[in-house]
Design a protein around this motif. Sequence first.
Motif, PDB file in Angstrom:
ATOM      1  N   ALA A  97       0.847  -1.191   0.000  1.00 40.90           N
ATOM      2  CA  ALA A  97       0.000   0.000   0.000  1.00 40.90           C
ATOM      3  C   ALA A  97       0.883   1.242   0.000  1.00 40.90           C
ATOM      4  O   ALA A  97       2.055   1.187   0.386  1.00 40.90           O
ATOM      5  N   TYR A  98       0.309   2.370  -0.442  1.00 42.80           N
ATOM      6  CA  TYR A  98       1.071   3.617  -0.467  1.00 42.80           C
ATOM      7  C   TYR A  98       1.412   4.108   0.928  1.00 42.80           C
ATOM      8  O   TYR A  98       2.503   4.587   1.180  1.00 42.80           O
ATOM      9  N   LEU A  99       0.464   4.016   1.843  1.00 47.13           N
ATOM     10  CA  LEU A  99       0.686   4.448   3.218  1.00 47.13           C
ATOM     11  C   LEU A  99       0.596   3.243   4.138  1.00 47.13           C
ATOM     12  O   LEU A  99      -0.256   2.378   3.941  1.00 47.13           O
ATOM     13  N   PRO A 100       1.430   3.176   5.158  1.00 49.47           N
ATOM     14  CA  PRO A 100       1.365   2.025   6.059  1.00 49.47           C
ATOM     15  C   PRO A 100       0.078   2.036   6.890  1.00 49.47           C
ATOM     16  O   PRO A 100      -0.221   3.014   7.567  1.00 49.47           O
ATOM     17  N   ASP A 101      -0.653   0.939   6.799  1.00 47.84           N
ATOM     18  CA  ASP A 101      -1.898   0.815   7.563  1.00 47.84           C
ATOM     19  C   ASP A 101      -1.643   0.932   9.066  1.00 47.84           C
ATOM     20  O   ASP A 101      -2.517   1.348   9.812  1.00 47.84           O
ATOM     21  N   GLU A 102      -0.448   0.576   9.492  1.00 48.91           N
ATOM     22  CA  GLU A 102      -0.125   0.614  10.912  1.00 48.91           C
ATOM     23  C   GLU A 102      -0.125   2.039  11.461  1.00 48.91           C
ATOM     24  O   GLU A 102      -0.233   2.230  12.670  1.00 48.91           O
ATOM     25  N   LEU A 103      -0.020   3.041  10.588  1.00 46.18           N
ATOM     26  CA  LEU A 103      -0.046   4.437  11.020  1.00 46.18           C
ATOM     27  C   LEU A 103      -1.262   5.207  10.499  1.00 46.18           C
ATOM     28  O   LEU A 103      -1.700   6.149  11.131  1.00 46.18           O
ATOM     29  N   TYR A 104      -1.763   4.837   9.331  1.00 48.07           N
ATOM     30  CA  TYR A 104      -2.758   5.675   8.668  1.00 48.07           C
ATOM     31  C   TYR A 104      -4.128   5.033   8.484  1.00 48.07           C
ATOM     32  O   TYR A 104      -4.934   5.519   7.707  1.00 48.07           O
ATOM     33  N   LEU A 107      -7.896   3.714  10.207  1.00 50.15           N
ATOM     34  CA  LEU A 107      -8.767   4.143  11.309  1.00 50.15           C
ATOM     35  C   LEU A 107      -8.435   3.399  12.597  1.00 50.15           C
ATOM     36  O   LEU A 107      -8.547   3.952  13.686  1.00 50.15           O
ATOM     37  N   GLU A 108      -7.999   2.161  12.469  1.00 53.43           N
ATOM     38  CA  GLU A 108      -7.625   1.389  13.653  1.00 53.43           C
ATOM     39  C   GLU A 108      -6.399   1.991  14.348  1.00 53.43           C
ATOM     40  O   GLU A 108      -6.232   1.862  15.555  1.00 53.43           O
ATOM     41  N   ALA A 109      -5.539   2.650  13.577  1.00 52.10           N
ATOM     42  CA  ALA A 109      -4.337   3.259  14.155  1.00 52.10           C
ATOM     43  C   ALA A 109      -4.689   4.380  15.132  1.00 52.10           C
ATOM     44  O   ALA A 109      -3.914   4.684  16.031  1.00 52.10           O
ATOM     45  N   LEU A 110      -5.852   4.990  14.964  1.00 47.21           N
ATOM     46  CA  LEU A 110      -6.255   6.072  15.860  1.00 47.21           C
ATOM     47  C   LEU A 110      -6.565   5.575  17.270  1.00 47.21           C
ATOM     48  O   LEU A 110      -6.650   6.368  18.196  1.00 47.21           O
ATOM     49  N   THR A 111      -6.740   4.276  17.425  1.00 47.50           N
ATOM     50  CA  THR A 111      -6.983   3.719  18.759  1.00 47.50           C
ATOM     51  C   THR A 111      -5.685   3.218  19.400  1.00 47.50           C
ATOM     52  O   THR A 111      -5.685   2.839  20.563  1.00 47.50           O
ATOM     53  N   ASP A 112      -4.600   3.211  18.652  1.00 49.72           N
ATOM     54  CA  ASP A 112      -3.307   2.777  19.172  1.00 49.72           C
ATOM     55  C   ASP A 112      -2.547   3.998  19.683  1.00 49.72           C
ATOM     56  O   ASP A 112      -2.264   4.920  18.924  1.00 49.72           O
ATOM     57  N   TRP A 113      -2.193   4.022  20.944  1.00 49.42           N
ATOM     58  CA  TRP A 113      -1.553   5.202  21.540  1.00 49.42           C
ATOM     59  C   TRP A 113      -0.225   5.529  20.873  1.00 49.42           C
ATOM     60  O   TRP A 113       0.122   6.682  20.713  1.00 49.42           O
ATOM     61  N   LYS A 114       0.549   4.508  20.488  1.00 46.81           N
ATOM     62  CA  LYS A 114       1.850   4.759  19.876  1.00 46.81           C
ATOM     63  C   LYS A 114       1.685   5.423  18.504  1.00 46.81           C
ATOM     64  O   LYS A 114       2.334   6.431  18.213  1.00 46.81           O
ATOM     65  N   ALA A 115       0.802   4.877  17.662  1.00 47.48           N
ATOM     66  CA  ALA A 115       0.585   5.452  16.330  1.00 47.48           C
ATOM     67  C   ALA A 115       0.016   6.859  16.444  1.00 47.48           C
ATOM     68  O   ALA A 115       0.452   7.780  15.738  1.00 47.48           O
ATOM     69  N   LEU A 116      -0.930   7.051  17.348  1.00 51.98           N
ATOM     70  CA  LEU A 116      -1.534   8.376  17.530  1.00 51.98           C
ATOM     71  C   LEU A 116      -0.500   9.377  18.049  1.00 51.98           C
ATOM     72  O   LEU A 116      -0.457  10.524  17.594  1.00 51.98           O
ATOM     73  N   SER A 117       0.352   8.944  18.961  1.00 52.05           N
ATOM     74  CA  SER A 117       1.408   9.818  19.487  1.00 52.05           C
ATOM     75  C   SER A 117       2.378  10.226  18.383  1.00 52.05           C
ATOM     76  O   SER A 117       2.782  11.394  18.300  1.00 52.05           O
ATOM     77  N   ILE A 118       2.746   9.276  17.542  1.00 52.46           N
ATOM     78  CA  ILE A 118       3.663   9.570  16.438  1.00 52.46           C
ATOM     79  C   ILE A 118       3.046  10.593  15.499  1.00 52.46           C
ATOM     80  O   ILE A 118       3.705  11.550  15.080  1.00 52.46           O
ATOM     81  N   LEU A 119       1.769  10.426  15.167  1.00 54.88           N
ATOM     82  CA  LEU A 119       1.105  11.362  14.267  1.00 54.88           C
ATOM     83  C   LEU A 119       0.996  12.759  14.882  1.00 54.88           C
ATOM     84  O   LEU A 119       1.247  13.768  14.211  1.00 54.88           O
ATOM     85  N   ILE A 120       0.643  12.842  16.150  1.00 52.53           N
ATOM     86  CA  ILE A 120       0.486  14.144  16.808  1.00 52.53           C
ATOM     87  C   ILE A 120       1.841  14.844  16.964  1.00 52.53           C
ATOM     88  O   ILE A 120       1.990  16.013  16.611  1.00 52.53           O
ATOM     89  N   ILE A 121       2.834  14.133  17.473  1.00 54.72           N
ATOM     90  CA  ILE A 121       4.158  14.728  17.661  1.00 54.72           C
ATOM     91  C   ILE A 121       4.759  15.114  16.308  1.00 54.72           C
ATOM     92  O   ILE A 121       5.314  16.204  16.152  1.00 54.72           O
ATOM     93  N   GLY A 122       4.622  14.237  15.319  1.00 54.21           N
ATOM     94  CA  GLY A 122       5.125  14.544  13.978  1.00 54.21           C
ATOM     95  C   GLY A 122       4.452  15.766  13.388  1.00 54.21           C
ATOM     96  O   GLY A 122       5.104  16.628  12.791  1.00 54.21           O
ATOM     97  N   GLY A 123       3.144  15.880  13.562  1.00 52.14           N
ATOM     98  CA  GLY A 123       2.421  17.049  13.061  1.00 52.14           C
ATOM     99  C   GLY A 123       2.871  18.335  13.718  1.00 52.14           C
ATOM    100  O   GLY A 123       3.044  19.365  13.060  1.00 52.14           O
ATOM    101  N   LEU A 124       3.076  18.292  15.033  1.00 50.73           N
ATOM    102  CA  LEU A 124       3.561  19.476  15.739  1.00 50.73           C
ATOM    103  C   LEU A 124       4.967  19.870  15.289  1.00 50.73           C
ATOM    104  O   LEU A 124       5.260  21.052  15.086  1.00 50.73           O
TER     105      LEU A 124
END
Length: 159
Positions: A82-89, A91-108
């Motif tokens: 896939a183009y984007l890793p399902d493990e990060l992108y 809908l299920e990733a939004l319930t995983d604290w590690k994936a959500l933390s990576i997305l939030i910290i990366g965005g900031l």
Amino acid sequence: MGKQFGMSSNLRTICTMCGADEKASFFDFNWREQKWNLIVIVGAAIGGFIAMNLLTPDAAVAINPETVTTLQGLGFESAGKAYLPDELYSLEALTDWKALSILIIGGLLIGFGARWAGGCTSGHAISGLSNLQLPSLIAVTGFFIGGLVMVHLLFPLIF
């Protein structure tokens, strides 16, 4: 021509349109002069949709088999599929604290970096370099160095 171009310029315009100019002086500008640039967001969304749904015969990404093996060893089972890793992108990733933390910290960090560099990667690389602006050359060089450090040093530590 004295106009800013890029996604971070659009985010600034949208924030100003929503009233951010009342909270911070950075957003205190005439956004109507920049509204022409909002077409970039529309074009990116439409172009991405067309590319993914109409021009892509296979969702798999042709990447080096060694890279696929390395990524799968880090826990990215969707690598090369896939183009984007399902493990990060997904809908299920939004319930995983590690994936959500990576997305939030990366965005900031990306937001901070774009503000600190005076623009985002697209603005500096497209507009700044084509105008032969030294600050854009420095910023784009920094983006590439940061990307290399992230992929080769930090990424293996995070995963």
